[in-house]
Design a protein around this motif. Structure first.
Motif, mmCIF file in Angstrom:
data_model
loop_
_atom_site.group_PDB
_atom_site.id
_atom_site.type_symbol
_atom_site.label_atom_id
_atom_site.label_comp_id
_atom_site.label_asym_id
_atom_site.label_seq_id
_atom_site.Cartn_x
_atom_site.Cartn_y
_atom_site.Cartn_z
ATOM 1 N N VAL A 175 0.399 -3.790 1.622
ATOM 2 C CA VAL A 175 -0.458 -4.654 1.121
ATOM 3 C C VAL A 175 -1.223 -4.060 0.075
ATOM 4 N N ALA A 176 -1.659 -4.608 -1.072
ATOM 5 C CA ALA A 176 -2.061 -4.139 -1.924
ATOM 6 C C ALA A 176 -3.788 -3.884 -1.952
ATOM 7 N N VAL A 177 -4.476 -2.679 -1.353
ATOM 8 C CA VAL A 177 -5.797 -2.368 -1.194
ATOM 9 C C VAL A 177 -6.227 -1.426 -1.988
ATOM 10 N N ASP A 178 -7.750 -1.554 -1.990
ATOM 11 C CA ASP A 178 -8.329 -0.632 -2.975
ATOM 12 C C ASP A 178 -9.712 -0.314 -2.392
ATOM 13 N N HIS A 179 -10.559 0.123 -3.191
ATOM 14 C CA HIS A 179 -11.997 0.576 -2.762
ATOM 15 C C HIS A 179 -12.800 -0.997 -2.436
ATOM 16 N N THR A 180 -12.255 -1.855 -2.918
ATOM 17 C CA THR A 180 -12.948 -3.220 -2.825
ATOM 18 C C THR A 180 -12.516 -3.781 -1.555
ATOM 19 N N HIS A 181 -11.784 -3.118 -0.583
ATOM 20 C CA HIS A 181 -11.505 -3.789 0.571
ATOM 21 C C HIS A 181 -11.942 -2.835 1.653
ATOM 22 N N ARG A 182 -12.058 -3.583 2.848
ATOM 23 C CA ARG A 182 -12.277 -2.927 4.010
ATOM 24 C C ARG A 182 -11.700 -3.462 5.384
ATOM 25 N N VAL A 183 -11.220 -2.799 6.237
ATOM 26 C CA VAL A 183 -10.463 -3.128 7.431
ATOM 27 C C VAL A 183 -11.386 -3.496 8.712
ATOM 28 N N ARG A 184 -11.325 -4.756 9.247
ATOM 29 C CA ARG A 184 -12.031 -5.095 10.383
ATOM 30 C C ARG A 184 -11.138 -4.847 11.808
ATOM 31 N N GLY A 185 -11.404 -3.989 12.576
ATOM 32 C CA GLY A 185 -10.505 -3.592 13.795
ATOM 33 C C GLY A 185 -10.631 -4.682 14.819
ATOM 34 N N PRO A 186 -9.728 -4.720 15.895
ATOM 35 C CA PRO A 186 -9.921 -5.833 16.776
ATOM 36 C C PRO A 186 -11.125 -5.719 17.680
ATOM 37 N N ASP A 187 -11.963 -4.752 17.496
ATOM 38 C CA ASP A 187 -12.757 -4.881 18.405
ATOM 39 C C ASP A 187 -14.342 -5.164 17.501
ATOM 40 N N GLY A 188 -14.016 -5.437 16.215
ATOM 41 C CA GLY A 188 -15.182 -5.820 15.284
ATOM 42 C C GLY A 188 -15.589 -4.692 14.498
ATOM 43 N N THR A 189 -15.133 -3.214 14.728
ATOM 44 C CA THR A 189 -15.559 -2.297 13.999
ATOM 45 C C THR A 189 -15.055 -2.315 12.400
ATOM 46 N N LEU A 190 -15.816 -2.005 11.547
ATOM 47 C CA LEU A 190 -15.530 -2.102 10.236
ATOM 48 C C LEU A 190 -15.163 -0.762 9.472
ATOM 49 N N TYR A 191 -14.040 -0.527 8.873
ATOM 50 C CA TYR A 191 -13.647 0.619 8.378
ATOM 51 C C TYR A 191 -13.718 0.408 6.759
ATOM 52 N N ARG A 192 -14.054 1.489 6.136
ATOM 53 C CA ARG A 192 -14.193 1.612 4.752
ATOM 54 C C ARG A 192 -12.825 2.134 4.126
ATOM 55 N N VAL A 193 -11.948 1.599 3.142
ATOM 56 C CA VAL A 193 -10.742 2.277 2.730
ATOM 57 C C VAL A 193 -11.086 3.321 1.367
ATOM 58 N N ILE A 194 -10.480 4.418 1.894
ATOM 59 C CA ILE A 194 -10.616 5.563 0.958
ATOM 60 C C ILE A 194 -9.421 6.002 0.394
ATOM 61 N N GLY A 195 -8.384 5.526 0.920
ATOM 62 C CA GLY A 195 -6.899 5.964 0.388
ATOM 63 C C GLY A 195 -5.913 5.159 0.818
ATOM 64 N N TYR A 196 -4.806 5.290 0.410
ATOM 65 C CA TYR A 196 -3.692 4.606 1.119
ATOM 66 C C TYR A 196 -2.236 5.271 0.813
ATOM 67 N N ARG A 197 -1.184 4.929 1.485
ATOM 68 C CA ARG A 197 0.199 5.526 0.924
ATOM 69 C C ARG A 197 1.171 4.312 1.239
ATOM 70 N N LYS A 198 1.458 3.832 0.390
ATOM 71 C CA LYS A 198 2.698 2.981 0.712
ATOM 72 C C LYS A 198 3.886 3.600 1.137
ATOM 73 N N ALA A 199 4.608 2.794 1.928
ATOM 74 C CA ALA A 199 5.887 3.313 2.726
ATOM 75 C C ALA A 199 6.772 3.724 1.790
ATOM 76 N N ASP A 200 7.445 5.052 2.004
ATOM 77 C CA ASP A 200 8.530 5.513 1.064
ATOM 78 C C ASP A 200 9.790 5.300 1.490
ATOM 79 N N ARG A 201 10.032 4.608 2.634
ATOM 80 C CA ARG A 201 11.166 4.144 2.980
ATOM 81 C C ARG A 201 11.003 2.764 3.470
ATOM 82 N N ILE A 202 12.064 1.892 3.660
ATOM 83 C CA ILE A 202 11.847 0.674 4.113
ATOM 84 C C ILE A 202 11.866 0.677 5.517
#
Length: 214
Positions: A175-202
């Protein structure tokens, strides 16, 4: 390495019978509907002949060529009627030319992605004081994921030293994420995106570096 295929034993390995699926390509917002897909298990002897490329947990999807406008290719996703997502590892055109044979893997199962997360996106507007203020909207829902601790980092913030716990979020799809996104965990915890790495293999997972939002 190609796996042996004998059209005469096609039905002998059927696990779910004929079923509708959707074939999607990474980066595309639409998919191709296939009404008569056939799923077979990859047999142990076939997995052994693949020299480690495939496992007995993989499956083979047979897709009628007449129901696809374009040929499937490695990296495509096959989504079945239960919402399970199968990443295509290898594609062959059968000898008769009327069917695509796709070896595929359910990365969520293989990598133990046993949680579901949502990704939210901030839409910024000017507040009363003129500063940009975010309004959070759900962007992606129900993504199979795994959240695990990655590090604890000591940071200086407002003249105080605080410990910031870092986490990695593993996803089976890019998924195309950047600093304008955040992740909501299954328990409602919010996580700020600080970086990402796309899969280098399928057959690998996307990783998102996050920390708990304050």
């Amino acid at each position: 390495m190609a796996l042996d295929f004998d059209p005469s034993d096609d039905l002998a390995g059927v696990t779910d019978g004929l079923a509708p699926v959707t074939v999607t390509r990474p980066g595309s917002s639409t998919g191709s509907e296939v009404a008569h897909a056939l799923r077979r298990t990859v047999r142990t002897r076939e997995a052994e002949k693949s020299e480690g490329r495939y496992t007995a947990g993989d499956v083979t999807w047979h897709l009628p060529a007449s129901e696809l406008a374009t040929a499937p290719r490695p990296g495509d996703m096959i989504v079945d009627g239960d919402g399970q997502r199968w990443t295509v590892l290898d594609v062959q055109h059968t000898a008769l030319g009327n069917r695509w044979r796709c070896v595929a893997r359910n990365l969520a199962v293989v990598h133990g992605l046993d949680e579901y997360v949502d990704i939210e996106q901030a839409i910024y507007t000017k507040g009363d004081g003129g500063a940009d203020e975010p309004a959070w909207h759900t962007w992606k829902t129900g993504l199979r994921a795994k959240i695990q601790p990655a590090r604890v980092e000591v940071k200086d913030e407002h003249q105080r030293r605080i410990a910031a716990a870092g986490f990695k979020v593993f996803l089976a799809e890019d998924v195309a994420v950047d600093h304008t996104h955040r992740v909501r965990g299954p328990d409602g915890t919010l996580y700020r995106v600080i970086g990402y790495r796309k899969a280098d293999r399928i057959d690998a997972l996307m990783e998102i570096d996050v920390e708990r939002a304050s």
